[in-house]
Design a protein around this motif. Structure first.
Motif, PDB file in Angstrom:
ATOM      1  N   THR A  11       0.847  -1.186   0.000  1.00 22.38           N
ATOM      2  CA  THR A  11       0.000   0.000   0.000  1.00 22.38           C
ATOM      3  C   THR A  11       0.881   1.235   0.000  1.00 22.38           C
ATOM      4  OG1 THR A  11      -1.701  -1.181   1.213  1.00 22.38           O
ATOM      5  CG2 THR A  11      -1.841   1.222   1.223  1.00 22.38           C
ATOM      6  N   VAL A  12       0.681   2.068  -1.010  1.00 18.10           N
ATOM      7  CA  VAL A  12       1.501   3.257  -1.199  1.00 18.10           C
ATOM      8  C   VAL A  12       0.566   4.462  -1.190  1.00 18.10           C
ATOM      9  CG1 VAL A  12       3.119   4.370  -2.777  1.00 18.10           C
ATOM     10  CG2 VAL A  12       3.082   1.893  -2.602  1.00 18.10           C
ATOM     11  N   TYR A  13       1.006   5.557  -0.588  1.00 19.02           N
ATOM     12  CA  TYR A  13       0.144   6.734  -0.479  1.00 19.02           C
ATOM     13  C   TYR A  13       0.552   7.819  -1.471  1.00 19.02           C
ATOM     14  CZ  TYR A  13      -2.073   4.745   3.564  1.00 19.02           C
ATOM     15  OH  TYR A  13      -2.809   3.928   4.385  1.00 19.02           O
ATOM     16  N   HIS A  14      -0.403   8.193  -2.319  1.00 18.31           N
ATOM     17  CA  HIS A  14      -0.212   9.294  -3.253  1.00 18.31           C
ATOM     18  C   HIS A  14      -1.224  10.390  -2.922  1.00 18.31           C
ATOM     19  CE1 HIS A  14       2.723   7.235  -5.700  1.00 18.31           C
ATOM     20  NE2 HIS A  14       1.937   6.195  -5.819  1.00 18.31           N
ATOM     21  N   ALA A  15      -1.034  11.562  -3.503  1.00 19.20           N
ATOM     22  CA  ALA A  15      -1.863  12.718  -3.147  1.00 19.20           C
ATOM     23  C   ALA A  15      -3.025  12.920  -4.102  1.00 19.20           C
ATOM     24  CB  ALA A  15      -0.999  13.978  -3.123  1.00 19.20           C
ATOM     25  N   THR A  16      -4.085  13.531  -3.575  1.00 18.88           N
ATOM     26  CA  THR A  16      -5.187  13.974  -4.428  1.00 18.88           C
ATOM     27  C   THR A  16      -4.698  15.196  -5.204  1.00 18.88           C
ATOM     28  OG1 THR A  16      -6.000  15.250  -2.532  1.00 18.88           O
ATOM     29  CG2 THR A  16      -7.038  13.111  -2.942  1.00 18.88           C
ATOM     30  N   ARG A  17      -5.322  15.442  -6.345  1.00 23.34           N
ATOM     31  CA  ARG A  17      -4.886  16.566  -7.202  1.00 23.34           C
ATOM     32  C   ARG A  17      -4.957  17.919  -6.507  1.00 23.34           C
ATOM     33  NH1 ARG A  17      -3.249  15.504 -11.973  1.00 23.34           N
ATOM     34  NH2 ARG A  17      -3.771  13.503 -12.916  1.00 23.34           N
ATOM     35  N   ASP A  18      -5.899  18.070  -5.562  1.00 31.95           N
ATOM     36  CA  ASP A  18      -6.017  19.353  -4.852  1.00 31.95           C
ATOM     37  C   ASP A  18      -5.007  19.472  -3.700  1.00 31.95           C
ATOM     38  OD1 ASP A  18      -7.051  17.596  -2.986  1.00 31.95           O
ATOM     39  OD2 ASP A  18      -9.079  18.432  -3.015  1.00 31.95           O
ATOM     40  N   ALA A  19      -4.139  18.462  -3.556  1.00 34.23           N
ATOM     41  CA  ALA A  19      -3.090  18.467  -2.523  1.00 34.23           C
ATOM     42  C   ALA A  19      -3.654  18.572  -1.104  1.00 34.23           C
ATOM     43  CB  ALA A  19      -2.076  19.588  -2.779  1.00 34.23           C
ATOM     44  N   MET A  20      -4.846  18.016  -0.917  1.00 33.03           N
ATOM     45  CA  MET A  20      -5.475  18.059   0.397  1.00 33.03           C
ATOM     46  C   MET A  20      -5.279  16.756   1.168  1.00 33.03           C
ATOM     47  SD  MET A  20      -7.243  20.986   0.875  1.00 33.03           S
ATOM     48  CE  MET A  20      -8.634  20.570   1.924  1.00 33.03           C
ATOM     49  N   TYR A  21      -5.284  15.652   0.444  1.00 30.70           N
ATOM     50  CA  TYR A  21      -5.283  14.350   1.107  1.00 30.70           C
ATOM     51  C   TYR A  21      -4.305  13.378   0.460  1.00 30.70           C
ATOM     52  CZ  TYR A  21      -9.774  15.895   2.998  1.00 30.70           C
ATOM     53  OH  TYR A  21     -10.766  16.595   3.628  1.00 30.70           O
ATOM     54  N   LEU A  22      -4.048  12.305   1.199  1.00 26.55           N
ATOM     55  CA  LEU A  22      -3.351  11.152   0.656  1.00 26.55           C
ATOM     56  C   LEU A  22      -4.373  10.032   0.485  1.00 26.55           C
ATOM     57  CD1 LEU A  22      -0.229  11.130   2.974  1.00 26.55           C
ATOM     58  CD2 LEU A  22      -0.266  11.760   0.552  1.00 26.55           C
ATOM     59  N   VAL A  23      -4.211   9.266  -0.579  1.00 28.13           N
ATOM     60  CA  VAL A  23      -5.099   8.139  -0.834  1.00 28.13           C
ATOM     61  C   VAL A  23      -4.248   6.878  -0.980  1.00 28.13           C
ATOM     62  CG1 VAL A  23      -6.804   7.163  -2.457  1.00 28.13           C
ATOM     63  CG2 VAL A  23      -6.785   9.632  -1.995  1.00 28.13           C
ATOM     64  N   PRO A  24      -4.645   5.798  -0.277  1.00 27.57           N
ATOM     65  CA  PRO A  24      -3.874   4.559  -0.417  1.00 27.57           C
ATOM     66  C   PRO A  24      -4.105   3.921  -1.787  1.00 27.57           C
ATOM     67  CG  PRO A  24      -5.784   4.200   1.013  1.00 27.57           C
ATOM     68  CD  PRO A  24      -5.769   5.661   0.669  1.00 27.57           C
ATOM     69  N   GLU A  25      -3.027   3.463  -2.376  1.00 22.49           N
ATOM     70  CA  GLU A  25      -3.120   2.752  -3.650  1.00 22.49           C
ATOM     71  C   GLU A  25      -2.431   1.404  -3.463  1.00 22.49           C
ATOM     72  OE1 GLU A  25      -2.727   4.466  -7.904  1.00 22.49           O
ATOM     73  OE2 GLU A  25      -0.713   3.872  -7.336  1.00 22.49           O
ATOM     74  N   ILE A  26      -3.162   0.342  -3.731  1.00 20.35           N
ATOM     75  CA  ILE A  26      -2.560  -0.983  -3.560  1.00 20.35           C
ATOM     76  C   ILE A  26      -1.863  -1.394  -4.849  1.00 20.35           C
ATOM     77  CG2 ILE A  26      -3.024  -3.442  -3.173  1.00 20.35           C
ATOM     78  CD1 ILE A  26      -5.283  -2.506  -1.253  1.00 20.35           C
ATOM     79  N   GLN A  27      -0.601  -1.736  -4.728  1.00 21.17           N
ATOM     80  CA  GLN A  27       0.171  -2.174  -5.888  1.00 21.17           C
ATOM     81  C   GLN A  27       0.577  -3.627  -5.674  1.00 21.17           C
ATOM     82  OE1 GLN A  27       2.132   0.147  -8.248  1.00 21.17           O
ATOM     83  NE2 GLN A  27       1.629   2.129  -7.365  1.00 21.17           N
ATOM     84  N   VAL A  28       0.447  -4.409  -6.716  1.00 17.92           N
ATOM     85  CA  VAL A  28       0.844  -5.813  -6.657  1.00 17.92           C
ATOM     86  C   VAL A  28       2.165  -5.947  -7.400  1.00 17.92           C
ATOM     87  CG1 VAL A  28       0.208  -8.187  -7.250  1.00 17.92           C
ATOM     88  CG2 VAL A  28      -1.557  -6.552  -6.539  1.00 17.92           C
ATOM     89  N   VAL A  29       3.172  -6.415  -6.683  1.00 15.34           N
ATOM     90  CA  VAL A  29       4.510  -6.525  -7.277  1.00 15.34           C
ATOM     91  C   VAL A  29       5.094  -7.905  -6.988  1.00 15.34           C
ATOM     92  CG1 VAL A  29       5.011  -4.044  -7.133  1.00 15.34           C
ATOM     93  CG2 VAL A  29       5.577  -5.530  -5.199  1.00 15.34           C
ATOM     94  N   ALA A  30       6.147  -8.245  -7.702  1.00 14.42           N
ATOM     95  CA  ALA A  30       6.821  -9.516  -7.450  1.00 14.42           C
ATOM     96  C   ALA A  30       7.327  -9.552  -6.013  1.00 14.42           C
ATOM     97  CB  ALA A  30       7.985  -9.679  -8.422  1.00 14.42           C
TER      98      ALA A  30
END
Length: 144
Positions: A11-30
């Motif tokens: 789970t990696v956290y990236h920002a919303t376009r308005d720079a208000m929040y972080l949203v978790p993004e689940i990435q599947v990797v080796a």
């Protein structure tokens, strides 16, 4: 037939376009033996979700990460500071993205940010990062 490559979810956290929040993004990797390092490397890449934006400054590289006594010591090159053009909101997101991504791992409770192997007082003058930092839930938005 060859066995499928084992994978892991990070789970990696990236920002919303308005720079208000972080949203978790689940990435599947080796699957590998250094998932925390992989998670930080994913944080330095573009988000898969096009509605999210990468929050760490361009050119930032991970030099080293080590976990000791439930604290992750994460060492970046100086682009983390030099290429940070945002204000206080961006700084909160940068720190939050690093700390929240790493504290997704049960063995990591706090995160010490280093630049070129040394502790820094702050990334751009708004937030004290000289001590190990705990997770910040209030800037997380669970979904878009």
């Amino acid at each position: 037939s060859p066995q499928p490559q084992p994978t892991m979810q990070l789970t990696v956290y990236h920002a919303t376009r308005d720079a208000m929040y972080l949203v978790p993004e689940i990435q599947v990797v080796a699957k590998n033996d250094h998932p925390a390092q992989t998670a930080v490397e994913l944080l330095l890449n573009e988000p898969t979700n096009k509605d999210l934006v990468q929050v760490l400054p361009k050119g930032t590289k991970l030099l080293k990460i080590q976990v000791k006594d439930h604290i992750a010591y994460v060492d970046f090159n100086n682009k983390l500071v030099k290429n940070n053009t945002g204000g206080s909101a961006t700084e909160v997101l940068i720190v939050g993205a690093i700390v929240n991504t790493l504290t997704e791992f049960p063995e990591i409770q706090r995160v010490q940010i280093l630049v070129e192997g040394k502790k820094i007082e702050t990334i751009s003058g708004h937030m004290d990062v000289s001590e190990p930092l705990s997770r910040s839930e209030k800037i997380i938005k669970k979904s878009l």
